[in-house]
Write a protein that holds these residues in place. Structure first.
Motif, mmCIF file in Angstrom:
data_model
loop_
_atom_site.group_PDB
_atom_site.id
_atom_site.type_symbol
_atom_site.label_atom_id
_atom_site.label_comp_id
_atom_site.label_asym_id
_atom_site.label_seq_id
_atom_site.Cartn_x
_atom_site.Cartn_y
_atom_site.Cartn_z
ATOM 1 N N GLU A 51 0.838 -1.182 0.000
ATOM 2 C CA GLU A 51 0.000 0.000 0.000
ATOM 3 C C GLU A 51 0.883 1.245 0.000
ATOM 4 O O GLU A 51 1.908 1.296 0.670
ATOM 5 N N GLU A 52 0.436 2.244 -0.737
ATOM 6 C CA GLU A 52 1.154 3.514 -0.770
ATOM 7 C C GLU A 52 0.613 4.435 0.314
ATOM 8 O O GLU A 52 -0.572 4.355 0.670
ATOM 9 N N THR A 53 1.442 5.312 0.834
ATOM 10 C CA THR A 53 0.948 6.253 1.837
ATOM 11 C C THR A 53 -0.120 7.152 1.234
ATOM 12 O O THR A 53 -1.139 7.414 1.850
ATOM 13 N N PHE A 54 0.137 7.601 -0.013
ATOM 14 C CA PHE A 54 -0.865 8.364 -0.752
ATOM 15 C C PHE A 54 -0.981 7.752 -2.129
ATOM 16 O O PHE A 54 0.037 7.498 -2.770
ATOM 17 N N ASP A 55 -2.202 7.510 -2.564
ATOM 18 C CA ASP A 55 -2.362 6.941 -3.898
ATOM 19 C C ASP A 55 -2.163 7.996 -4.975
ATOM 20 O O ASP A 55 -1.560 7.751 -5.996
ATOM 21 N N ASP A 56 -2.722 9.183 -4.748
ATOM 22 C CA ASP A 56 -2.518 10.258 -5.713
ATOM 23 C C ASP A 56 -2.560 11.602 -4.986
ATOM 24 O O ASP A 56 -2.836 11.658 -3.788
ATOM 25 N N GLN A 57 -2.308 12.639 -5.758
ATOM 26 C CA GLN A 57 -2.215 13.951 -5.115
ATOM 27 C C GLN A 57 -3.564 14.386 -4.539
ATOM 28 O O GLN A 57 -3.628 15.066 -3.526
ATOM 29 N N ALA A 58 -4.629 13.927 -5.215
ATOM 30 C CA ALA A 58 -5.963 14.307 -4.757
ATOM 31 C C ALA A 58 -6.198 13.821 -3.329
ATOM 32 O O ALA A 58 -7.013 14.377 -2.588
ATOM 33 N N GLU A 59 -5.486 12.747 -2.940
ATOM 34 C CA GLU A 59 -5.643 12.229 -1.597
ATOM 35 C C GLU A 59 -4.848 13.070 -0.601
ATOM 36 O O GLU A 59 -5.189 13.158 0.571
ATOM 37 N N CYS A 60 -3.782 13.686 -1.115
ATOM 38 C CA CYS A 60 -2.862 14.425 -0.244
ATOM 39 C C CYS A 60 -3.347 15.859 0.011
ATOM 40 O O CYS A 60 -3.274 16.339 1.141
ATOM 41 N N ASP A 61 -3.896 16.503 -1.037
ATOM 42 C CA ASP A 61 -4.262 17.917 -0.922
ATOM 43 C C ASP A 61 -5.204 18.222 0.244
ATOM 44 O O ASP A 61 -4.940 19.140 1.028
ATOM 45 N N PRO A 62 -6.314 17.499 0.389
ATOM 46 C CA PRO A 62 -7.198 17.826 1.509
ATOM 47 C C PRO A 62 -6.536 17.608 2.865
ATOM 48 O O PRO A 62 -6.862 18.316 3.834
ATOM 49 N N VAL A 63 -5.594 16.655 2.924
ATOM 50 C CA VAL A 63 -4.918 16.413 4.203
ATOM 51 C C VAL A 63 -4.054 17.626 4.556
ATOM 52 O O VAL A 63 -3.962 18.023 5.719
ATOM 53 N N ILE A 64 -3.437 18.234 3.521
ATOM 54 C CA ILE A 64 -2.640 19.439 3.780
ATOM 55 C C ILE A 64 -3.545 20.537 4.341
ATOM 56 O O ILE A 64 -3.213 21.195 5.326
ATOM 57 N N GLU A 65 -4.729 20.679 3.733
ATOM 58 C CA GLU A 65 -5.677 21.669 4.236
ATOM 59 C C GLU A 65 -6.080 21.335 5.672
ATOM 60 O O GLU A 65 -6.211 22.224 6.518
ATOM 61 N N ASP A 66 -6.261 20.026 5.942
ATOM 62 C CA ASP A 66 -6.613 19.614 7.310
ATOM 63 C C ASP A 66 -5.566 20.091 8.300
ATOM 64 O O ASP A 66 -5.888 20.581 9.381
ATOM 65 N N VAL A 67 -4.300 19.904 7.910
ATOM 66 C CA VAL A 67 -3.225 20.303 8.823
ATOM 67 C C VAL A 67 -3.243 21.820 9.011
ATOM 68 O O VAL A 67 -3.096 22.320 10.122
ATOM 69 N N GLU A 68 -3.448 22.550 7.912
ATOM 70 C CA GLU A 68 -3.552 24.014 8.016
ATOM 71 C C GLU A 68 -4.616 24.405 9.029
ATOM 72 O O GLU A 68 -4.380 25.190 9.951
ATOM 73 N N VAL A 69 -5.808 23.843 8.830
ATOM 74 C CA VAL A 69 -6.916 24.210 9.716
ATOM 75 C C VAL A 69 -6.667 23.705 11.129
ATOM 76 O O VAL A 69 -6.908 24.405 12.105
ATOM 77 N N GLY A 70 -6.174 22.463 11.196
ATOM 78 C CA GLY A 70 -5.960 21.843 12.512
ATOM 79 C C GLY A 70 -4.968 22.619 13.348
ATOM 80 O O GLY A 70 -5.115 22.727 14.570
ATOM 81 N N LEU A 71 -3.952 23.161 12.689
ATOM 82 C CA LEU A 71 -2.936 23.912 13.439
ATOM 83 C C LEU A 71 -3.247 25.403 13.443
ATOM 84 O O LEU A 71 -2.495 26.188 14.013
ATOM 85 N N ASN A 72 -4.327 25.778 12.741
ATOM 86 C CA ASN A 72 -4.688 27.179 12.605
ATOM 87 C C ASN A 72 -3.526 28.002 12.044
ATOM 88 O O ASN A 72 -3.205 29.073 12.523
ATOM 89 N N SER A 73 -2.873 27.418 11.034
ATOM 90 C CA SER A 73 -1.794 28.169 10.417
ATOM 91 C C SER A 73 -2.027 28.212 8.908
ATOM 92 O O SER A 73 -2.786 27.412 8.370
ATOM 93 N N LEU A 74 -1.378 29.137 8.246
ATOM 94 C CA LEU A 74 -1.599 29.304 6.820
ATOM 95 C C LEU A 74 -0.647 28.430 6.040
ATOM 96 O O LEU A 74 0.383 27.988 6.536
ATOM 97 N N ARG A 75 -1.041 28.233 4.799
ATOM 98 C CA ARG A 75 -0.258 27.335 3.952
ATOM 99 C C ARG A 75 1.199 27.798 3.875
ATOM 100 O O ARG A 75 2.120 27.002 3.994
#
Lengths: 387, 695
Positions: free
Chosen positions: A130-154
């Protein structure tokens, strides 16, 4: 030099001779948040609890329309992401991975695109196929999650999106130390970067009176080639459809810092309406950034539902509304920020009763330069727009 | 009693009147539209060609009714009838049956079938009638569970043999050690439905014991396995031998499942040419099934006409005596209640009972509450032996059997038994390479796909396609034209392709311990299996179809009179009472299967759950330690602990080998057998044994 960074360099358990870069105050704060996230996981594990991360919900259900500020703001609902939950285990792992990737970037003082981060973190999970991420579409929302979760900007996470959107007009700015005259950028114009904060872009000189934002490249080219910005003394921008954050932030800064009014020329379809809505009061997905992004004073110049008759367009430019369009239009009409605007309700109603949508490009069927020489000047002169 | 029309056509007055009316109506019609035409035949000329039809003539013409519709079935039916008779005879005599079945090819599409048993033997004078007269037998008139019912089977097989090959039926029978064996060669005279004895001047031959006898037997082209008593019947017939579904092999295997007290020796046509060897199905129990008792008919199963006949046949006695003596479950008090309802005296003489009284009596019987018939006339296989039999022959991991209490349809007691085996490999997974080669060479299927789905049980066309694709052979290839390399590829593919998904439930149907192999669609058993909602028991099933999955279900209908849809005894008729019992029996095994599958699924899911967590733990620990320099190993171990706690139920039922440990044996109740799946563990075991031998 930060104490943490020195400590990290001293430990160097990862074996790589990564050079710790000088950290800005913002970096230090972000690092602290990231470490806090990791520490909580360790703490939970020690106490034999399920580790979890709370991520503010990014959905319509968790946004509020602030009437006085006239923009979308994020509510306080949170989604709990647990490691020991079958449906969340993988995204939990991905969230932690993204956090560690950002931490590496900050420590090394480097930035990368979201695609770059995806490649940085993509690998096969040990002992599986199994890959950690299958494609970028799987990764992008997670990056946004981290942004929101940490309340920091990209940009605070040292991640940017690829450039999309261009600008032309009587504006001189300094981009990473390079002085750029946006009126002398050739046919393609100045490409608006993903990060346009003050430490990257500084406005030097501007003689423009307003900003005209169009939806896509085709129309932008028309305006640019016809030197519309020279004739009308304005800044001309496009965002390649739904404008990325860089474009929106740029518009926001131009509007607030240089006091330029903004007019949008978008397609007459639900998609165009929503682009306007995003520019005006921020997006649902990135509601936490509305403060920096939203331009409540932005105006909707066109295309209007009545333009088919008003401009005498040929029937062949009509595009029939499909079921999804109708659904989306009704949804948009019911958004709290449209709900009480009679003009908008009438506009959407008319589009629905027309049963077709119109693209800005359809004006070209009248005459190649109809949109730049007749349509837009007339609208601006009449002061006829939707708010 | 009113005058009734006799068979010969001497019409009673009443009937005459009716006839006149009919004629008048007919002539009126004719006068109306057309001139009178000349009759093609007169009543007199027609009468000249009207005559009796003998049963044997009827069945010679309608042999499909008896299961002789094609050469394949003819061969099977012949063996089936002979084996059924042998088993009935042995059980009736209380002898543990041992049966020899021998098929020998004597020409293209011509086979010699020999079936021998160790039964009580048949008296000399009975042999010709039993084997040479249709509708002659001991089983028709009594109400008692037996395999044969009508007395048609074996004589019809003999008749078919004579019709197709002209060779007589050869019978040897020995009743005791002290008496010589009799040898008969018989032909059935189809016109008269009577046997015609060909040898010994119409009297048969006694075979002397010892050398001389065996020489004589050999000379006549038959085999005789030296026994104290027993019977051997040899029939030569036009037939086709094949393997796979609906074959002799299948029939014998299924017979072995339902009759664990029988030892079967089987020599197939290949064994004669030295290619195969005798196959033996050893008995797994030495206990004979309980001897079923003969019972009198139950009043509820009677019809008015039958009641009238019985009354006429009865000697002069009181009504009460008649009722109590000719029916089961009718005590004097029940009899008096019946008479009371009918408004007749219990002392009334049976000879005085007229048509009207009989009708009243019949109505009264139906209105009176009478206990269910005695059920000792049925001998079930029993849950324990069902499990044993099924486990013996069908590989699997979970077995369950259920025997329903007896019930009644039309006054006939019957009983349903169901056994189910789940799991295990399908026959297609197990077939050895050389056998596959043989099967391919013998098959008359036009395409490989057809071959696969017709040869192997539970292998649907979907699975067949998968196998063919895996093997990389064209799907329309003729099975007989495969090259050895292709056969090897096919074999490899059959072993490797997971057939569980496309496998449909294998339904084995039995009536009075006899496997039913044809017309499954028309049979009440198949219909009820399809109507049962197996989805709620954890199997997948399309609406109105057999469920899919590695399941073998065996359904046994035992009755004093099994209601077949035809004389060839291929399908059971759908009486509502039988349907109900079938449904209940299927549901009871289904529930247990559901319990097992759910538990299995839960353990599997928990295991999978843990796997998923474990998969990501390493990544999470790595990323966290990357961020805050925590000790990766320590964090991982701690997270592992939490994971184990969260998926504790997967742990509970797994021992150190990862095998399921049954902690709740009382869960399933009785008559459940759970077998540990044979994995590579089994191979290792056998290797170890070999190693020991070597040293």
């Amino acid at each position: 030099m930060a104490k943490k960074a020195r400590k990290a360099a001293a430990q160097g358990t990862n074996g790589s001779a990564k050079k710790a870069a000088a950290l800005t105050a913002r970096d230090k704060k972000t690092l602290k948040d990231l470490i806090g996230l990791a520490d909580r996981i360790v703490d939970d594990a020690q106490k034999k609890r399920d580790p979890y991360i709370d991520i503010p919900t990014r959905a319509l259900s968790n946004v509020r329309y602030n009437k006085t500020r006239r923009r979308i703001e994020m509510g306080s609902n949170k989604n709990r992401r647990q490691l020991f939950n079958l449906s969340q285990a993988k995204s939990y792992m991905q969230t932690v991975l993204v956090a560690s990737g950002c931490k590496q970037l900050i420590e090394q003082g480097k930035t990368t695109s979201i695609r770059g981060l995806y490649y940085l973190l993509k690998h096969t999970i040990e002992g599986t196929r199994e890959e950690t991420f299958d494609d970028q579409a799987e990764c992008d929302p997670v990056i946004e999650d981290v942004e929101v979760g940490l309340n920091s900007l990209r940009e605070e996470l040292h991640v940017y999106a690829s450039n999309r959107g261009n600008l032309v007009g009587p504006l001189t700015l300094v981009d990473s130390g390079d002085e750029i005259d946006c009126s002398r950028m050739g046919s393609a114009g100045y490409s608006i970067p993903s990060i346009v904060e003050q430490d990257v872009i500084e406005f030097k000189k501007c003689t423009a009176k307003f900003i005209l934002h169009v939806e896509k490249d085709t129309v932008w080219r028309r305006f640019s080639e016809d030197k519309f910005w020279q004739k009308h003394n304005c800044i001309l921008t496009h965002g390649g459809g739904q404008p990325p954050r860089g474009v929106r932030r740029m518009l926001n800064r131009l509007h607030n810092e240089l006091k330029l009014p903004i007019y949008c020329l978008l397609d007459n379809d639900p998609w165009g309406y929503y682009i306007y809505s995003v520019i005006k009061q921020g997006s649902i997905n990135l509601a936490y950034e509305s403060e920096r992004m939203a331009i409540p004073d932005a105006k909707f110049l066109g295309l209007r539902s009545r333009d088919y008759e008003r401009c005498g367009l040929s029937p062949s430019v009509k595009i029939n509304l499909n079921e999804q369009d109708i659904k989306r239009a009704k949804q948009i009409a019911s958004y709290p920020w449209f709900e009480h605007k009679k003009a908008w309700q009438k506009e959407i109603e008319q589009m629905l009763s027309n049963g077709f949508k119109l693209e800005v490009e359809s004006l070209i069927s009248k005459d190649i330069s109809y949109v730049t020489e007749t349509y837009t000047p007339a609208r601006l002169a009449d002061g006829e727009w939707l708010d | 009693m009113a005058k009734r029309p006799s068979k010969n056509g001497q019409a009673a007055e009443l009937d005459d009147e009716l006839l006149e009316k009919d004629e008048a109506a007919a002539s009126a019609g004719q006068n109306g539209d057309a001139p009178r035409r000349k009759r093609r035949a007169t009543a007199h000329s027609m009468a000249a060609s009207q005559r009796d039809i003998s049963v044997s003539e009827f069945f010679a013409k309608n042999r499909h009714l008896l299961g002789f519709d094609n050469p394949r079935k003819a061969l099977l039916t012949t063996i089936k009838e002979a084996v059924d008779n042998s088993l009935d005879a042995c059980e009736e005599a209380g002898i543990l049956p041992e049966i020899w079945v021998h098929i020998e090819q004597t020409g293209t599409n011509r086979y010699k079938v020999g079936v021998q048993d160790n039964g009580p033997g048949i008296l000399k004078k009975q042999i010709p009638l039993i084997f040479g007269k249709l509708l002659y037998g001991s089983k028709f008139h009594r109400l008692r569970m037996s395999r044969g019912q009508q007395g048609i089977g074996i004589s019809a097989a003999g008749m078919y043999g004579v019709l197709t090959t002209g060779k007589p039926v050869k019978i040897i029978s020995k009743v005791s050690r002290r008496k010589p064996a009799h040898y008969y060669e018989i032909k059935i005279d189809t016109k008269k439905n009577l046997p015609e004895i060909l040898n010994g001047g119409g009297d048969g031959v006694d075979i002397p014991p010892g050398e001389a006898g065996s020489k004589y037997i050999q000379k006549h082209g038959i085999e005789w396995i030296e026994l104290d008593h027993g019977t051997r019947v040899t029939i030569e017939l036009d037939g086709r031998f094949h393997r796979g579904r609906g074959s002799v092999d299948d029939y014998l295997e299924q017979t072995a499942i339902a009759n664990p007290h029988v030892t079967l020796h089987y020599l197939d046509p290949e064994s004669g040419t030295g290619q195969g060897e005798e196959r033996v199905y050893e008995r797994s129990t030495t206990r004979l099934p309980r001897e079923p008792k003969e019972i009198k008919p139950h009043p509820y199963g009677i019809e008015l006409g039958m009641l009238v006949t019985m009354l006429q046949d009865a000697k002069a006695m009181t009504l009460s005596q008649f009722l109590t003596s000719s029916f089961s479950r009718v005590s004097p008090s029940v009899a008096s209640r019946i008479c009371e309802t009918a408004g007749l005296s219990t002392r009334a003489n049976t000879t005085k009972i007229g048509r009207n009284e009989a009708d009243k009596l019949f109505q009264a019987i139906m209105q009176t509450k009478i206990g269910a018939p005695a059920t000792d006339c049925i001998s079930p296989i029993g849950e324990e032996l069902l499990l044993k039999g099924l486990h013996h022959v069908v590989p699997g991991e979970f077995y369950i059997a259920s025997t329903r209490p007896p019930a009644v349809y039309r006054g006939n007691p019957f009983l349903i038994e169901v056994a189910l085996a789940y799991g295990g490999m399908s026959s297609a997974n197990r077939v050895p390479l050389d056998v596959l080669g043989e099967l391919l060479a013998e098959s008359d299927a036009r395409t490989l796909r057809q071959f696969l789905s017709s040869t192997f049980y539970g292998l649907g066309s979907e699975a067949a396609d998968k196998i063919i694709k895996e093997a990389g052979i064209g799907p329309r290839t003729s099975p007989g034209k495969l090259k050895p390399a292709e056969i090897a590829r096919l074999h490899e593919a059959m072993r490797s392709v997971n057939l569980e998904a496309g496998q449909t439930m294998n339904v084995l149907r039995y009536a009075n311990r006899v496997p039913l192999q044809f017309q499954h669609g028309a049979c009440a058993i198949t219909q009820m299996v399809m109507q049962t909602n197996w989805r709620s028991y954890g199997l997948t099933q399309s609406r109105g179809q057999l469920p899919t999955g590695p399941v073998t279900i065996m359904v046994h209908v035992a009755s004093v009179w099994v209601p077949f849809t035809s004389e060839s005894k291929e399908a059971i008729a759908s009486y509502p009472e039988i349907q109900k019992e079938l449904r209940l029996a299927l549901q009871s095994v289904g529930r247990k299967l559901g319990m097992y599958l759910r538990r299995r699924l839960k353990v599997k899911q928990e295991g999978e759950r843990r796997n998923i967590f474990l998969r990501y733990l390493g990544e999470v620990a790595g990323a966290v330690s990357e961020i805050n320099r925590a000790d990766r190993k320590k964090l991982y171990d701690q997270l592992l602990l939490v994971a184990k706690r969260k998926t504790a139920s997967a742990d509970l039922k797994l021992d150190e080998r990862g095998k399921v440990v049954d902690e709740e044996p009382t869960d399933f109740g009785d008559n459940v057998l759970i077998v540990e799946q044979k994995s590579d563990f089994g191979i290792r075991n056998s290797e170890a044994k070999n190693g020991q031998k070597g040293s």
